[in-house]
Design a protein around this motif. Structure first.
Motif, PDB file in Angstrom:
ATOM      1  N   GLY A  58      18.658   9.615  41.955  1.00 24.40           N
ATOM      2  CA  GLY A  58      18.301   8.486  42.833  1.00 24.40           C
ATOM      3  C   GLY A  58      19.054   8.675  43.746  1.00 24.40           C
ATOM      4  O   GLY A  58      19.472   8.295  45.302  1.00 24.40           O
ATOM      5  N   LEU A  59      20.994   9.088  43.622  1.00 29.45           N
ATOM      6  CA  LEU A  59      21.771   8.197  44.720  1.00 29.45           C
ATOM      7  C   LEU A  59      21.776   9.664  45.710  1.00 29.45           C
ATOM      8  O   LEU A  59      22.277   9.233  46.540  1.00 29.45           O
ATOM      9  CB  LEU A  59      23.005   8.335  44.165  1.00 29.45           C
ATOM     10  N   ALA A  60      21.482  10.845  44.674  1.00 24.10           N
ATOM     11  CA  ALA A  60      21.431  12.008  46.019  1.00 24.10           C
ATOM     12  C   ALA A  60      20.204  12.328  47.580  1.00 24.10           C
ATOM     13  O   ALA A  60      20.704  11.858  47.914  1.00 24.10           O
ATOM     14  CB  ALA A  60      21.545  12.723  44.821  1.00 24.10           C
ATOM     15  N   ILE A  61      19.564  11.595  46.437  1.00 25.24           N
ATOM     16  CA  ILE A  61      18.231  11.270  47.453  1.00 25.24           C
ATOM     17  C   ILE A  61      18.099   9.811  47.974  1.00 25.24           C
ATOM     18  O   ILE A  61      18.431  10.800  49.787  1.00 25.24           O
ATOM     19  CB  ILE A  61      16.964  11.129  46.857  1.00 25.24           C
ATOM     20  N   ALA A  62      18.982   9.357  47.465  1.00 21.85           N
ATOM     21  CA  ALA A  62      19.290   8.007  49.170  1.00 21.85           C
ATOM     22  C   ALA A  62      20.270   8.360  50.136  1.00 21.85           C
ATOM     23  O   ALA A  62      19.693   7.958  51.128  1.00 21.85           O
ATOM     24  CB  ALA A  62      19.340   6.967  48.207  1.00 21.85           C
ATOM     25  N   ALA A  63      21.325   8.823  49.343  1.00 25.12           N
ATOM     26  CA  ALA A  63      22.591   9.383  50.232  1.00 25.12           C
ATOM     27  C   ALA A  63      21.672  10.279  51.214  1.00 25.12           C
ATOM     28  O   ALA A  63      22.476  10.318  52.299  1.00 25.12           O
ATOM     29  CB  ALA A  63      23.470  10.076  49.345  1.00 25.12           C
ATOM     30  N   GLY A  64      21.194  11.420  51.083  1.00 25.93           N
ATOM     31  CA  GLY A  64      20.869  12.493  51.657  1.00 25.93           C
ATOM     32  C   GLY A  64      19.602  11.654  53.306  1.00 25.93           C
ATOM     33  O   GLY A  64      19.254  12.473  53.870  1.00 25.93           O
ATOM     34  N   LEU A  65      18.688  11.079  52.597  1.00 25.81           N
ATOM     35  CA  LEU A  65      18.022  11.022  53.399  1.00 25.81           C
ATOM     36  C   LEU A  65      18.466   9.305  53.929  1.00 25.81           C
ATOM     37  O   LEU A  65      17.775   9.887  55.519  1.00 25.81           O
ATOM     38  CB  LEU A  65      16.198   9.386  52.422  1.00 25.81           C
ATOM     39  N   ALA A  66      18.851   8.821  53.834  1.00 20.82           N
ATOM     40  CA  ALA A  66      20.490   7.415  54.799  1.00 20.82           C
ATOM     41  C   ALA A  66      21.079   8.502  56.013  1.00 20.82           C
ATOM     42  O   ALA A  66      20.514   7.996  56.827  1.00 20.82           O
ATOM     43  CB  ALA A  66      21.079   7.274  54.585  1.00 20.82           C
ATOM     44  N   ALA A  74      24.327  15.176  62.273  1.00 18.60           N
ATOM     45  CA  ALA A  74      25.010  14.223  61.309  1.00 18.60           C
ATOM     46  C   ALA A  74      24.558  15.951  59.718  1.00 18.60           C
ATOM     47  O   ALA A  74      25.518  15.256  59.289  1.00 18.60           O
ATOM     48  CB  ALA A  74      24.478  13.418  61.167  1.00 18.60           C
ATOM     49  N   VAL A  75      23.413  15.706  59.811  1.00 19.70           N
ATOM     50  CA  VAL A  75      23.034  16.488  58.245  1.00 19.70           C
ATOM     51  C   VAL A  75      23.108  17.861  58.523  1.00 19.70           C
ATOM     52  O   VAL A  75      23.902  18.264  58.063  1.00 19.70           O
ATOM     53  CB  VAL A  75      21.041  16.843  58.849  1.00 19.70           C
ATOM     54  N   VAL A  76      24.201  18.378  59.695  1.00 19.03           N
ATOM     55  CA  VAL A  76      24.400  19.468  59.999  1.00 19.03           C
ATOM     56  C   VAL A  76      25.724  20.288  58.903  1.00 19.03           C
ATOM     57  O   VAL A  76      26.550  20.576  58.886  1.00 19.03           O
ATOM     58  CB  VAL A  76      24.370  21.233  61.054  1.00 19.03           C
ATOM     59  N   LEU A  77      26.712  18.673  60.114  1.00 13.80           N
ATOM     60  CA  LEU A  77      27.891  18.736  59.879  1.00 13.80           C
ATOM     61  C   LEU A  77      28.441  17.906  58.293  1.00 13.80           C
ATOM     62  O   LEU A  77      28.643  18.809  57.160  1.00 13.80           O
ATOM     63  CB  LEU A  77      28.109  17.375  60.769  1.00 13.80           C
ATOM     64  N   VAL A  78      27.363  17.688  57.469  1.00 14.29           N
ATOM     65  CA  VAL A  78      27.611  16.767  55.847  1.00 14.29           C
ATOM     66  C   VAL A  78      27.455  18.119  55.198  1.00 14.29           C
ATOM     67  O   VAL A  78      27.261  18.240  54.268  1.00 14.29           O
ATOM     68  CB  VAL A  78      26.827  16.120  55.729  1.00 14.29           C
ATOM     69  N   GLY A  79      26.188  18.506  55.961  1.00 12.31           N
ATOM     70  CA  GLY A  79      25.390  19.993  54.982  1.00 12.31           C
ATOM     71  C   GLY A  79      26.665  21.145  54.901  1.00 12.31           C
ATOM     72  O   GLY A  79      26.049  21.557  53.323  1.00 12.31           O
ATOM     73  N   THR A  80      27.514  21.245  55.207  1.00 15.59           N
ATOM     74  CA  THR A  80      28.274  22.063  55.623  1.00 15.59           C
ATOM     75  C   THR A  80      28.947  21.823  54.478  1.00 15.59           C
ATOM     76  O   THR A  80      29.981  22.819  53.145  1.00 15.59           O
ATOM     77  CB  THR A  80      29.319  21.870  56.115  1.00 15.59           C
ATOM     78  N   THR A  81      29.269  20.616  53.233  1.00 15.58           N
ATOM     79  CA  THR A  81      30.118  19.952  52.506  1.00 15.58           C
ATOM     80  C   THR A  81      28.843  20.646  50.947  1.00 15.58           C
ATOM     81  O   THR A  81      30.123  20.823  49.852  1.00 15.58           O
ATOM     82  CB  THR A  81      30.608  18.719  52.524  1.00 15.58           C
ATOM     83  N   GLY A  82      28.058  20.830  51.473  1.00 15.74           N
ATOM     84  CA  GLY A  82      27.079  21.387  49.718  1.00 15.74           C
ATOM     85  C   GLY A  82      27.553  22.927  49.532  1.00 15.74           C
ATOM     86  O   GLY A  82      26.569  23.151  48.657  1.00 15.74           O
ATOM     87  N   LEU A  83      28.146  23.655  50.425  1.00 17.97           N
ATOM     88  CA  LEU A  83      28.188  25.095  50.341  1.00 17.97           C
ATOM     89  C   LEU A  83      29.324  25.571  50.214  1.00 17.97           C
ATOM     90  O   LEU A  83      30.390  25.072  50.650  1.00 17.97           O
ATOM     91  CB  LEU A  83      27.518  26.164  51.549  1.00 17.97           C
ATOM     92  N   ALA A  84      29.665  26.514  49.824  1.00 17.67           N
ATOM     93  CA  ALA A  84      31.058  26.780  49.583  1.00 17.67           C
ATOM     94  C   ALA A  84      31.286  28.112  49.410  1.00 17.67           C
ATOM     95  O   ALA A  84      31.608  29.371  49.045  1.00 17.67           O
ATOM     96  CB  ALA A  84      31.387  26.887  47.755  1.00 17.67           C
ATOM     97  N   GLN A  85      30.665  29.239  50.929  1.00 15.91           N
ATOM     98  CA  GLN A  85      30.675  31.082  51.153  1.00 15.91           C
ATOM     99  C   GLN A  85      32.030  30.238  51.525  1.00 15.91           C
ATOM    100  O   GLN A  85      32.684  31.726  51.113  1.00 15.91           O
ATOM    101  CB  GLN A  85      29.773  30.926  52.670  1.00 15.91           C
ATOM    102  N   ARG A  86      33.008  29.697  52.548  1.00 16.58           N
ATOM    103  CA  ARG A  86      34.188  30.680  52.704  1.00 16.58           C
ATOM    104  C   ARG A  86      35.560  30.149  51.303  1.00 16.58           C
ATOM    105  O   ARG A  86      36.084  30.786  51.812  1.00 16.58           O
ATOM    106  CB  ARG A  86      34.476  28.806  53.801  1.00 16.58           C
TER     107      ARG A  86
END
Length: 294
Positions: A58-66, A74-86
């Motif tokens: 629930g919190l994950a969905i709410a944060a993503g929608l906000a 903002a989506v692209v910048l914050v989205g980088t925190t969810g991947l770990a390629q580097r």
């Protein structure tokens, strides 16, 4: 900007910039929440674990929608925190460099940062094996799975995947203390990674130009229903043997053998890193094709 195009931007930006090491990662806040919840709700066993999972989702969905309401930048910048390629590349490279130079002590210290097994007595083959297994499995957990769920559900999908993966890593262990409480998180992680794990294995085999036979034969031998796909694919591509016995906190653990041939060495770890980078690049291409088609 469509979702696939945003994902491509996220993948490229994260690979170039990574995440600033001096900044606290958002996953740390999720981990603190899970730890606090576990202390208060563990006595409720399975019910407590289900409530934890529901709260996290629930919190994950709410944060993503906000955050999505702030726009694609903002989506692209914050989205980088969810991947770990580097970060995955950097952590495994930190093992490969001293191992290739013959500095076994430094290599053991570096691999201890990314695996849970005992590392103090590992020889070159043991260090290389541990690093390659972590690289292959984390390619699914830290790269393919969050990218897949972003493509399916945008930032909320990515946040849900990361929250579940974090919960599984913290409370999903099959110990006497956590078996009941962490069951829901462990099963949820199995579900969300089922298809991404097979995609990760497919990408590894495509880049490595082989490994199919070993992947299809040995994936089911792994203790994890998902970890076996990328790990056996990497074993097949390298023509080396992964898995086998290890120790956790001084206690031996017998694991299935994946692949065949010799135990990997420092050179094989370097080869595995090249396969990993190629698989990431191939994923970019596939996402780019989807973005163009849309």
């Amino acid at each position: 900007m469509n979702q696939a195009a945003a994902l491509l931007a996220i993948l490229m930006l994260e690979a170039v910039l990574g995440y600033p090491r001096r900044w606290r990662h958002p996953v740390e806040a999720v981990g603190a929440l899970i730890a606090a919840f576990e202390r208060r709700w563990r006595r409720h066993r399975g019910i407590g674990g289900v409530v934890l999972l529901a709260v996290l989702i629930g919190l994950a969905i709410a944060a993503g929608l906000a955050i999505g309401m702030l726009g694609w930048v903002a989506v692209v910048l914050v989205g980088t925190t969810g991947l770990a390629q580097r970060s995955l590349n950097d952590h495994v490279s930190a093992v490969a460099t001293p191992l290739a130079a013959g500095d076994l002590l430094a290599a053991r210290g570096a691999v201890a940062m990314i695996v849970g097994r005992d590392t103090d007595t590992l020889d070159e083959g043991g260090v290389a094996t541990a690093a390659i297994e972590s690289l292959a499995e984390s390619f699914c957990d830290g790269v393919v799975a969050p990218a897949f769920w972003f493509l399916i559900g945008g930032l909320p999908g990515l946040f849900v995947a990361k929250a579940i993966n974090t919960a599984d890593s913290m409370v999903g262990h099959r110990t006497e203390r956590l078996a009941a409480f962490g069951w829901a998180s462990a099963k949820a992680d199995d579900v969300i990674n089922w298809l991404p794990a097979q995609i990760a294995g497919l990408l590894i085999c495509l880049v490595g130009r082989g490994g199919w036979r070993v992947m299809l034969r040995d994936a089911g031998k792994h203790a994890s229903p998902n970890g076996g796909w990328p790990e056996s694919a990497m074993a097949g591509v390298l023509g080396r043997r992964l898995g086998g016995p290890v120790c956790y906190d001084g206690e031996p653990a017998m694991r299935a053998v994946l692949g065949e041939g010799a135990v990997p060495d420092a050179g094989d770890l370097r080869r595995a890193l090249r396969v990993y980078r190629g698989a990431c690049l191939m994923m970019w291409v596939l996402v780019g094709v989807i973005a163009w088609a849309r």
